[in-house]
Design a protein around this motif. Structure first.
Motif, PDB file in Angstrom:
ATOM      1  N   ASN A 192      -6.081  11.214  -5.830  1.00 57.55           N
ATOM      2  CA  ASN A 192      -6.638  10.113  -5.047  1.00 57.55           C
ATOM      3  C   ASN A 192      -8.018   9.668  -5.539  1.00 57.55           C
ATOM      4  O   ASN A 192      -8.405   8.527  -5.333  1.00 57.55           O
TER       5      ASN A 192
ATOM      6  N   ILE B 145       0.836  -1.203   0.000  1.00 60.44           N
ATOM      7  CA  ILE B 145       0.000   0.000   0.000  1.00 60.44           C
ATOM      8  C   ILE B 145       0.869   1.251   0.000  1.00 60.44           C
ATOM      9  O   ILE B 145       0.608   2.210  -0.736  1.00 60.44           O
ATOM     10  N   HIS B 146       1.929   1.233   0.811  1.00 57.94           N
ATOM     11  CA  HIS B 146       2.845   2.377   0.856  1.00 57.94           C
ATOM     12  C   HIS B 146       3.486   2.599  -0.517  1.00 57.94           C
ATOM     13  O   HIS B 146       3.593   3.739  -0.991  1.00 57.94           O
TER      14      HIS B 146
ATOM     15  N   ARG C 256       1.611   6.858  -6.749  1.00 61.12           N
ATOM     16  CA  ARG C 256       0.583   7.869  -7.041  1.00 61.12           C
ATOM     17  C   ARG C 256       1.141   9.274  -6.853  1.00 61.12           C
ATOM     18  O   ARG C 256       0.903  10.157  -7.659  1.00 61.12           O
ATOM     19  N   ALA C 257       1.876   9.470  -5.766  1.00 64.36           N
ATOM     20  CA  ALA C 257       2.435  10.792  -5.481  1.00 64.36           C
ATOM     21  C   ALA C 257       3.507  11.154  -6.506  1.00 64.36           C
ATOM     22  O   ALA C 257       3.542  12.288  -6.994  1.00 64.36           O
TER      23      ALA C 257
ATOM     24  N   ARG D 258       0.926   4.101  -2.915  1.00 65.53           N
ATOM     25  CA  ARG D 258       0.691   5.522  -2.609  1.00 65.53           C
ATOM     26  C   ARG D 258       1.876   6.378  -3.035  1.00 65.53           C
ATOM     27  O   ARG D 258       1.691   7.508  -3.507  1.00 65.53           O
ATOM     28  N   SER D 259       3.069   5.848  -2.882  1.00 64.17           N
ATOM     29  CA  SER D 259       4.266   6.584  -3.324  1.00 64.17           C
ATOM     30  C   SER D 259       4.256   6.761  -4.841  1.00 64.17           C
ATOM     31  O   SER D 259       4.610   7.840  -5.346  1.00 64.17           O
TER      32      SER D 259
END
Length: 115
Positions: free
Chosen positions: A109, A95-96, A102-103, A99-100
C-alpha cells in the motif's frame, strides 16, 4: 465512510483557492453527522444525546433543547440523485478494482501507483 475518504484530499489542500471547497465539505460532513445522530438516537439514546448536545452550531439546524424531541429526519425527493449515485458507484467500483489488482500482484500500500 466513503465520503470521509474522498474528503481527505480536499482537506489536505490548504491553498487559498481551495478554502471554499473545504468550507463546503465541512458543512456537508457536519449535516451528515447531525442527521446520523438523530437517526441513531432510538438505538443509542444516551450516546447520541451527549454527542448532539456538544455539536457546535447545533441550534442553527434545530433549536430543540434535546435530540429526544428534535424532529426525526425525513426522506425527501430533492435528496434523491440517481445520476450522482451511478457516478459514485463507478468511482467505488474503480477503487475496488484497483485495490484488488494491488492485492493480486502483491503491491504494498505504501507504493504509489500511477494510473
Amino acid at each position: 465512510d466513503v465520503y470521509l475518504e474522498i474528503s481527505k484530499p480536499v482537506f489536505a489542500d490548504t491553498s487559498a483557492e481551495n478554502a471554499e471547497q473545504v468550507r463546503l465539505t465541512q458543512a456537508v460532513l457536519y449535516v451528515v453527522l447531525e442527521i446520523f445522530l438523530r437517526l441513531a438516537h432510538p438505538f443509542m439514546p444516551f450516546l447520541t444525546e451527549e454527542l448532539w448536545q456538544r455539536l457546535p452550531l447545533r441550534k442553527v439546524i434545530d433549536a430543540s433543547p434535546s435530540i429526544m424531541i428534535a424532529a426525526y429526519p425525513k426522506a425527501s425527493e430533492e435528496n434523491n440523485r440517481t445520476e450522482a449515485e451511478k457516478a459514485m458507484e463507478l468511482v467505488k467500483d474503480t477503487i475496488h478494482g484497483a485495490r484488488s489488482l494491488r492485492a493480486d500482484y502483491k503491491i504494498a500500500n505504501h507504493i504509489k501507483a500511477d494510473f
